[in-house]
Design a protein around this motif. Structure first.
Motif, PDB file in Angstrom:
ATOM      1  N   ALA A 151       2.123 -30.073 -22.673  1.00 42.12           N
ATOM      2  CA  ALA A 151       1.148 -30.599 -21.720  1.00 42.12           C
ATOM      3  C   ALA A 151       0.986 -29.637 -20.554  1.00 42.12           C
ATOM      4  O   ALA A 151       1.747 -28.677 -20.397  1.00 42.12           O
ATOM      5  CB  ALA A 151       1.593 -31.969 -21.228  1.00 42.12           C
TER       6      ALA A 151
ATOM      7  N   GLY B 213      -0.037 -29.791 -16.164  1.00 42.77           N
ATOM      8  CA  GLY B 213      -0.010 -30.705 -15.042  1.00 42.77           C
ATOM      9  C   GLY B 213      -0.104 -29.972 -13.720  1.00 42.77           C
ATOM     10  O   GLY B 213      -0.235 -28.741 -13.670  1.00 42.77           O
TER      11      GLY B 213
ATOM     12  N   ASP C 279      -1.146 -34.125 -16.855  1.00 49.72           N
ATOM     13  CA  ASP C 279      -2.532 -34.413 -17.229  1.00 49.72           C
ATOM     14  C   ASP C 279      -2.572 -35.547 -18.242  1.00 49.72           C
ATOM     15  O   ASP C 279      -1.805 -35.576 -19.209  1.00 49.72           O
ATOM     16  CB  ASP C 279      -3.187 -33.179 -17.852  1.00 49.72           C
ATOM     17  CG  ASP C 279      -3.410 -32.067 -16.840  1.00 49.72           C
ATOM     18  OD1 ASP C 279      -3.133 -32.299 -15.654  1.00 49.72           O
ATOM     19  OD2 ASP C 279      -3.851 -30.977 -17.249  1.00 49.72           O
ATOM     20  N   GLY C 280      -3.456 -36.516 -18.001  1.00 50.05           N
ATOM     21  CA  GLY C 280      -3.625 -37.626 -18.927  1.00 50.05           C
ATOM     22  C   GLY C 280      -2.738 -38.810 -18.613  1.00 50.05           C
ATOM     23  O   GLY C 280      -2.897 -39.885 -19.196  1.00 50.05           O
ATOM     24  N   GLU C 281      -1.778 -38.655 -17.672  1.00 50.48           N
ATOM     25  CA  GLU C 281      -0.941 -39.775 -17.271  1.00 50.48           C
ATOM     26  C   GLU C 281      -1.343 -40.194 -15.868  1.00 50.48           C
ATOM     27  O   GLU C 281      -2.189 -39.580 -15.231  1.00 50.48           O
ATOM     28  CB  GLU C 281       0.538 -39.387 -17.320  1.00 50.48           C
ATOM     29  CG  GLU C 281       1.000 -39.032 -18.720  1.00 50.48           C
ATOM     30  CD  GLU C 281       2.517 -38.928 -18.810  1.00 50.48           C
ATOM     31  OE1 GLU C 281       3.176 -39.091 -17.770  1.00 50.48           O
ATOM     32  OE2 GLU C 281       3.009 -38.704 -19.922  1.00 50.48           O
ATOM     33  N   GLN C 282      -0.687 -41.241 -15.352  1.00 45.99           N
ATOM     34  CA  GLN C 282      -1.034 -41.752 -14.022  1.00 45.99           C
ATOM     35  C   GLN C 282      -0.878 -40.644 -12.994  1.00 45.99           C
ATOM     36  O   GLN C 282       0.168 -40.046 -12.861  1.00 45.99           O
ATOM     37  CB  GLN C 282      -0.123 -42.915 -13.637  1.00 45.99           C
ATOM     38  CG  GLN C 282      -0.478 -43.517 -12.271  1.00 45.99           C
ATOM     39  CD  GLN C 282       0.447 -44.670 -11.929  1.00 45.99           C
ATOM     40  OE1 GLN C 282       1.459 -44.859 -12.553  1.00 45.99           O
ATOM     41  NE2 GLN C 282       0.084 -45.433 -10.923  1.00 45.99           N
TER      42      GLN C 282
ATOM     43  N   GLY D 105      -2.193 -37.752 -13.171  1.00 48.41           N
ATOM     44  CA  GLY D 105      -2.255 -36.438 -13.794  1.00 48.41           C
ATOM     45  C   GLY D 105      -3.541 -35.711 -13.464  1.00 48.41           C
ATOM     46  O   GLY D 105      -4.630 -36.256 -13.603  1.00 48.41           O
ATOM     47  N   GLY D 106      -3.413 -34.446 -13.034  1.00 46.86           N
ATOM     48  CA  GLY D 106      -4.576 -33.623 -12.770  1.00 46.86           C
ATOM     49  C   GLY D 106      -5.266 -33.957 -11.462  1.00 46.86           C
ATOM     50  O   GLY D 106      -6.188 -33.287 -11.063  1.00 46.86           O
TER      51      GLY D 106
END
Length: 229
Positions: free
Chosen positions: A21, A23, A39-42, A44-45
């Motif tokens: 991943a 981040g 990225d893609g989690e709470q 993330g990004g």
């Protein structure tokens, strides 16, 4: 040791997610982990609340140096570096990564708390509260702080809730690059909504005091542990 800056883009070569991943670093206090918005989690990004960041073992986090790192897999060199981590480091990381709830960690470490009710009052905004002087003890050292409970809460401060509140509250300030970053995280971009700078400096000092009490790694583990009480 490679220290990361807040908002650095990083590649994570392996973590407890399905695949590699990327981040954004929230903060790096030089401990066994780096706190990253994956990225893609709470969170993330996107730079959100500091406590949304996920603790990632330091050896798995690599600074993105060009767009190729963002768009594809890690280079063979990074993969080789991961494979060459020695067994001693792995054993230490396994021990440190054992997940304990906050109450379990405090009990295992022998941390204790005593409190004294010192006042009942009302602040400038009309909030009625009880005020307590709490003393946290660990390994022959102590730290004393004043905490407040809402007037309807007649219970004295408890160990887990008090330590959890103090380490998490102070860590967000300690890990911030500056007052403006910390204040905007909580109050948004308009300075009119920011908390006073003294609140920031008080929390930075509290973090330093708690790190002196517990040690840097233990302070960080307590701040990130599940709050189960």
């Amino acid at each position: 040791m490679e220290l990361f800056n807040s908002r650095d883009r990083v590649h994570i070569s392996a973590v407890d997610i399905d695949d590699e991943a990327h981040g954004t670093v929230e903060y790096d206090m030089g401990g066994a982990v780096v706190h990253v918005h994956v990225d893609g989690e709470q969170g993330g990004g996107i730079r959100q609340f500091p406590h949304d960041a996920k603790p990632i073992p330091r050896k798995l986090v690599h600074l993105v140096t060009d767009m190729a790192d963002e768009c594809g897999a890690c280079t063979a060199e990074l993969a080789e570096d991961d494979a060459e981590d020695d067994a001693e480091d792995d054993a230490e990381d396994d021990a440190e990564d054992e997940e304990l709830t906050l109450s379990e960690a405090l009990a295992a470490d022998g941390v204790t708390l005593t409190s004294e009710h010192i006042a009942t009052g009302t602040d400038a905004e009309g909030w009625q509260h009880h005020e307590y002087r709490v003393t946290i003890a660990f390994d022959g050292r102590t730290y004393t702080q004043t905490v407040q409970h809402g007037i309807v809460n007649e219970e004295a401060p408890k160990l887990v809730e008090t330590v959890g509140m103090l380490v998490r509250q102070s860590m967000t300030a300690y890990a911030a690059d500056c007052y403006e970053d910390w204040a905007s995280d909580f109050g948004g971009p308009d300075p009119a909504n920011w908390m006073p700078e003294k609140t920031y400096t008080d929390n930075v000092q509290m973090a330093k005091d708690l790190r002196a009490l517990f040690g840097a790694d233990r302070f960080e583990r307590y701040a990130m542990a599940d709050h189960d009480d």
